[in-house]
Motif scaffolding. Structure first.
Motif, PDB file in Angstrom:
ATOM      1  N   HIS A  75      19.664  17.138  39.802  1.00  0.00           N
ATOM      2  CA  HIS A  75      19.499  15.825  40.428  1.00  0.00           C
ATOM      3  C   HIS A  75      19.777  14.736  39.390  1.00  0.00           C
ATOM      4  CE1 HIS A  75      17.238  17.580  43.874  1.00  0.00           C
ATOM      5  NE2 HIS A  75      16.705  18.372  42.958  1.00  0.00           N
ATOM      6  N   PHE A  76      19.631  13.475  39.841  1.00  0.00           N
ATOM      7  CA  PHE A  76      19.493  12.365  38.892  1.00  0.00           C
ATOM      8  C   PHE A  76      18.274  11.569  39.305  1.00  0.00           C
ATOM      9  CE2 PHE A  76      22.029  10.499  42.274  1.00  0.00           C
ATOM     10  CZ  PHE A  76      21.648   9.165  42.343  1.00  0.00           C
ATOM     11  N   LEU A  77      17.833  10.681  38.432  1.00  0.00           N
ATOM     12  CA  LEU A  77      16.649   9.867  38.689  1.00  0.00           C
ATOM     13  C   LEU A  77      17.049   8.403  38.829  1.00  0.00           C
ATOM     14  CD1 LEU A  77      14.312  11.540  36.054  1.00  0.00           C
ATOM     15  CD2 LEU A  77      13.867  11.492  38.528  1.00  0.00           C
TER      16      LEU A  77
ATOM     17  N   TYR B  95      10.035   6.552  30.554  1.00  0.00           N
ATOM     18  CA  TYR B  95       9.308   6.113  31.743  1.00  0.00           C
ATOM     19  C   TYR B  95       9.194   7.251  32.760  1.00  0.00           C
ATOM     20  CZ  TYR B  95       8.322   3.910  36.228  1.00  0.00           C
ATOM     21  OH  TYR B  95       7.768   3.603  37.451  1.00  0.00           O
ATOM     22  N   PHE B  96      10.340   7.828  33.123  1.00  0.00           N
ATOM     23  CA  PHE B  96      10.318   8.914  34.114  1.00  0.00           C
ATOM     24  C   PHE B  96       9.636  10.168  33.553  1.00  0.00           C
ATOM     25  CE2 PHE B  96      13.981   6.612  36.129  1.00  0.00           C
ATOM     26  CZ  PHE B  96      13.401   6.457  37.389  1.00  0.00           C
ATOM     27  N   GLY B  97       9.822  10.390  32.240  1.00  0.00           N
ATOM     28  CA  GLY B  97       9.182  11.544  31.613  1.00  0.00           C
ATOM     29  C   GLY B  97       7.676  11.489  31.750  1.00  0.00           C
ATOM     30  N   ASN B  98       7.109  10.305  31.499  1.00  0.00           N
ATOM     31  CA  ASN B  98       5.661  10.126  31.620  1.00  0.00           C
ATOM     32  C   ASN B  98       5.214  10.149  33.075  1.00  0.00           C
ATOM     33  OD1 ASN B  98       5.349   9.867  28.837  1.00  0.00           O
ATOM     34  ND2 ASN B  98       5.668   7.650  28.879  1.00  0.00           N
ATOM     35  N   ARG B  99       5.980   9.478  33.911  1.00  0.00           N
ATOM     36  CA  ARG B  99       5.604   9.340  35.321  1.00  0.00           C
ATOM     37  C   ARG B  99       5.593  10.694  36.046  1.00  0.00           C
ATOM     38  NH1 ARG B  99       3.046   5.090  37.606  1.00  0.00           N
ATOM     39  NH2 ARG B  99       3.531   4.888  39.814  1.00  0.00           N
ATOM     40  N   LEU B 100       6.604  11.516  35.745  1.00  0.00           N
ATOM     41  CA  LEU B 100       6.758  12.795  36.447  1.00  0.00           C
ATOM     42  C   LEU B 100       6.283  13.991  35.629  1.00  0.00           C
ATOM     43  CD1 LEU B 100      10.324  12.197  37.973  1.00  0.00           C
ATOM     44  CD2 LEU B 100       8.129  12.068  39.167  1.00  0.00           C
ATOM     45  N   GLU B 101       5.763  13.706  34.417  1.00  0.00           N
ATOM     46  CA  GLU B 101       5.281  14.773  33.525  1.00  0.00           C
ATOM     47  C   GLU B 101       6.368  15.839  33.303  1.00  0.00           C
ATOM     48  OE1 GLU B 101       1.654  16.253  35.174  1.00  0.00           O
ATOM     49  OE2 GLU B 101       0.628  14.326  35.079  1.00  0.00           O
ATOM     50  N   ILE B 102       7.553  15.365  32.906  1.00  0.00           N
ATOM     51  CA  ILE B 102       8.693  16.268  32.673  1.00  0.00           C
ATOM     52  C   ILE B 102       8.507  16.925  31.309  1.00  0.00           C
ATOM     53  CG2 ILE B 102      11.207  16.441  32.538  1.00  0.00           C
ATOM     54  CD1 ILE B 102      11.295  13.759  34.131  1.00  0.00           C
ATOM     55  N   PRO B 103       8.504  18.260  31.231  1.00  0.00           N
ATOM     56  CA  PRO B 103       8.204  18.948  29.967  1.00  0.00           C
ATOM     57  C   PRO B 103       9.185  18.659  28.832  1.00  0.00           C
ATOM     58  CG  PRO B 103       8.022  20.470  31.814  1.00  0.00           C
ATOM     59  CD  PRO B 103       8.616  19.215  32.353  1.00  0.00           C
ATOM     60  N   PHE B 104      10.493  18.546  29.145  1.00  0.00           N
ATOM     61  CA  PHE B 104      11.497  18.389  28.087  1.00  0.00           C
ATOM     62  C   PHE B 104      12.417  17.215  28.400  1.00  0.00           C
ATOM     63  CE2 PHE B 104      10.384  22.935  28.276  1.00  0.00           C
ATOM     64  CZ  PHE B 104       9.853  23.091  27.002  1.00  0.00           C
ATOM     65  N   LEU B 105      12.537  16.323  27.415  1.00  0.00           N
ATOM     66  CA  LEU B 105      13.386  15.135  27.550  1.00  0.00           C
ATOM     67  C   LEU B 105      14.434  15.146  26.450  1.00  0.00           C
ATOM     68  CD1 LEU B 105      10.524  12.497  28.051  1.00  0.00           C
ATOM     69  CD2 LEU B 105      11.805  13.699  29.854  1.00  0.00           C
ATOM     70  N   TYR B 106      15.704  15.027  26.854  1.00  0.00           N
ATOM     71  CA  TYR B 106      16.801  15.065  25.881  1.00  0.00           C
ATOM     72  C   TYR B 106      17.699  13.853  26.049  1.00  0.00           C
ATOM     73  CZ  TYR B 106      15.407  19.974  25.652  1.00  0.00           C
ATOM     74  OH  TYR B 106      14.689  21.137  25.518  1.00  0.00           O
ATOM     75  N   GLN B 107      18.059  13.265  24.916  1.00  0.00           N
ATOM     76  CA  GLN B 107      19.080  12.222  24.902  1.00  0.00           C
ATOM     77  C   GLN B 107      20.267  12.792  24.132  1.00  0.00           C
ATOM     78  OE1 GLN B 107      17.815   8.130  24.653  1.00  0.00           O
ATOM     79  NE2 GLN B 107      19.355   7.707  23.095  1.00  0.00           N
ATOM     80  N   VAL B 108      21.406  12.900  24.812  1.00  0.00           N
ATOM     81  CA  VAL B 108      22.584  13.560  24.242  1.00  0.00           C
ATOM     82  C   VAL B 108      23.592  12.503  23.832  1.00  0.00           C
ATOM     83  CG1 VAL B 108      24.415  15.219  24.686  1.00  0.00           C
ATOM     84  CG2 VAL B 108      22.164  15.574  25.708  1.00  0.00           C
ATOM     85  N   VAL B 109      24.041  12.569  22.577  1.00  0.00           N
ATOM     86  CA  VAL B 109      24.955  11.556  22.042  1.00  0.00           C
ATOM     87  C   VAL B 109      26.222  12.229  21.520  1.00  0.00           C
ATOM     88  CG1 VAL B 109      23.104   9.962  21.436  1.00  0.00           C
ATOM     89  CG2 VAL B 109      23.865  11.629  19.749  1.00  0.00           C
ATOM     90  N   SER B 110      27.328  11.497  21.558  1.00  0.00           N
ATOM     91  CA  SER B 110      28.606  12.066  21.113  1.00  0.00           C
ATOM     92  C   SER B 110      28.740  12.079  19.595  1.00  0.00           C
ATOM     93  CB  SER B 110      29.776  11.287  21.734  1.00  0.00           C
ATOM     94  OG  SER B 110      29.675   9.919  21.414  1.00  0.00           O
ATOM     95  N   GLU B 111      27.850  11.370  18.915  1.00  0.00           N
ATOM     96  CA  GLU B 111      27.866  11.324  17.447  1.00  0.00           C
ATOM     97  C   GLU B 111      27.540  12.702  16.864  1.00  0.00           C
ATOM     98  OE1 GLU B 111      25.568   8.694  14.029  1.00  0.00           O
ATOM     99  OE2 GLU B 111      25.531   8.063  16.130  1.00  0.00           O
ATOM    100  N   ASN B 112      28.246  13.096  15.817  1.00  0.00           N
ATOM    101  CA  ASN B 112      28.064  14.425  15.223  1.00  0.00           C
ATOM    102  C   ASN B 112      26.791  14.526  14.383  1.00  0.00           C
ATOM    103  OD1 ASN B 112      30.516  15.327  16.262  1.00  0.00           O
ATOM    104  ND2 ASN B 112      31.671  14.659  14.474  1.00  0.00           N
ATOM    105  N   GLY B 113      26.246  15.723  14.309  1.00  0.00           N
ATOM    106  CA  GLY B 113      25.169  16.037  13.366  1.00  0.00           C
ATOM    107  C   GLY B 113      23.827  15.419  13.650  1.00  0.00           C
ATOM    108  N   VAL B 114      23.575  15.056  14.900  1.00  0.00           N
ATOM    109  CA  VAL B 114      22.308  14.392  15.234  1.00  0.00           C
ATOM    110  C   VAL B 114      21.314  15.403  15.821  1.00  0.00           C
ATOM    111  CG1 VAL B 114      21.200  12.600  16.622  1.00  0.00           C
ATOM    112  CG2 VAL B 114      23.493  12.210  15.672  1.00  0.00           C
TER     113      VAL B 114
END
Length: 401
Positions: free
Chosen positions: A323-325, A362-381
């Motif tokens: 899905h999306f949020l 916000y959504f992580g806290n609201r829905l109690e989502i166990p794992f939150l990831y921010q994916v970036v195109s920058e290398n080595g992060v």
């Protein structure tokens, strides 16, 4: 040579051991986009796991006669039926063959349309088959990585390396379909796009669907890659094509059935005032998406996540959904995966920013989502900030299915 390379990758395709296992019990159906490798996969399994096989393609006149007459090779350990869903009575036909011959040979069925949709009208096949959706090569499969994914457990992320970054560059540019990925030629990619889309519309869809204006459908096909990542408005498409809302809705459904694109829908939950209707659209072939924006990055992530959901569903029986949020106040997160309706992990795709997305937390806290990831195109992060883990795109994708 190309042939040796291709045979090597057929051997390592991610569904092979699971299909071989399930053939011992029931029929196996493989659906997927045109030229994703369904027939090659089926023939690889037949040639390498059975002493003899029979291959019958409904599009061949001679094969059609054999199918209708139920005439198969006497020593075949497995019979492959290709595009048999074009036969009006195909469900009852396969039911009859399976019930009659299940002690004589195995049955493997492939098709370019969604066999899970076509089977629904009177499900005489219930309990007699397993269904697999074959996806294009993902980064993990291209790198020959077999990653164990278990819902509600942390993904074991691989190390980022020169190899993973280079492989990402290749798959991002040429897509995951075997032929252009093998050739890695921009000229051949353009030619392949043209031929694939033309044959999809003028052969597959024309043969199966009652669509009078194929030229307008072709225009819709040309428009859709530019809609990737944004909310899909059928009204806007209707105005672009000057057709009725019902017509464009039907055409979008048809293209989805034939694996041209897929749609994901907003997640509904009582804890958020979620958007009601409009989905987001992504292409099965992300190399068709213009590469001068973040849309292709978002599409490759969407494709990898959908492949993971389908794998967990088809192989392990998990009820995983993508899905999306988005809520009524405009807060949005690109992707959410649920298992049995329960949020498991959320992913936000950014081109470079290491600043945590406020919407993700916000959504992580609201829905109690166990794992939150921010994916970036920058290398080595690989940074963990509070509840969010920020990861390089190559490392994230290489750790999936």
């Amino acid at each position: 040579s190309e042939n040796i390379w291709y045979l090597h990758f057929m051997k390592t395709r991610y569904l092979v051991p699971h299909i071989v296992r399930d053939l011992k019990d029931k029929m196996v159906f493989i659906g997927g986009a045109r030229q994703v490798g369904k027939t090659s996969l089926a023939k690889y399994i037949a040639e390498n796991y059975f002493k003899s096989y029979d291959y019958l393609n409904w599009d061949s006149r001679d094969d059609r006669k054999k199918i209708i007459q139920s005439r198969f090779k006497g020593d075949a350990g497995i019979v492959l039926f290709d595009e048999i869903h074009k036969y009006k009575d195909w469900k009852n036909y396969l039911k009859g063959q399976f019930d009659k011959h299940k002690g004589d040979f195995n049955i493997l069925v492939t098709g370019s349309a969604r066999l899970d949709v076509y089977r629904r009208g009177g499900d005489s096949l219930m309990g007699r088959y397993y269904y697999y959706r074959l996806h294009p090569f993902s980064l993990a499969e291209f790198l020959e990585k077999e990653n164990a994914i278990v819902p509600f457990k942390e993904i074991a992320f691989l190390e980022s390396s020169k190899v993973t970054r280079e492989a990402l560059g290749v798959t991002l540019k040429f897509g995951g379909f075997p032929e252009p990925l093998l050739k890695q030629s921009e000229k051949e990619l353009r030619r392949w796009h043209n031929q694939r889309v033309e044959r999809l519309v003028k052969e597959d869809i024309r043969d199966m669907e009652n669509i009078r204006n194929l030229s307008l459908l072709q225009i819709l096909v040309d428009i859709l890659p530019g809609k990737v990542g944004s909310l899909l408005s059928l009204n806007s498409l209707r105005e672009d094509l000057s057709v009725a809302h019902k017509t464009v809705s039907n055409w979008v459904d048809v293209l989805e059935r034939f694996y041209y694109h897929f749609r994901i829908y907003p997640f509904h939950h009582k804890k958020i005032k979620s958007l009601k209707k409009e989905p987001k659209l992504y292409m099965w072939d992300w190399s068709e998406v213009p590469d001068n924006s973040g849309a292709r990055l978002e599409n490759i992530v969407a494709s990898h996540l959908l492949k993971m959901c389908h794998f967990l569903n088809d192989v392990d029986g998990y009820k995983t959904d993508l899905h999306f949020l988005r809520d009524t106040e405009g807060r949005e997160v690109d992707f959410l995966i649920t298992e049995n309706g329960k949020p498991w992990l959320a992913i936000e795709v950014k081109s470079a920013s290491k600043e945590i997305s406020k919407n993700l937390t916000y959504f992580g806290n609201r829905l109690e989502i166990p794992f939150l990831y921010q994916v970036v195109s920058e290398n080595g992060v690989d940074i963990r900030k509070d509840t969010v883990r920020i990861l390089s795109l190559d490392r994230f994708l290489a750790s999936l299915v």
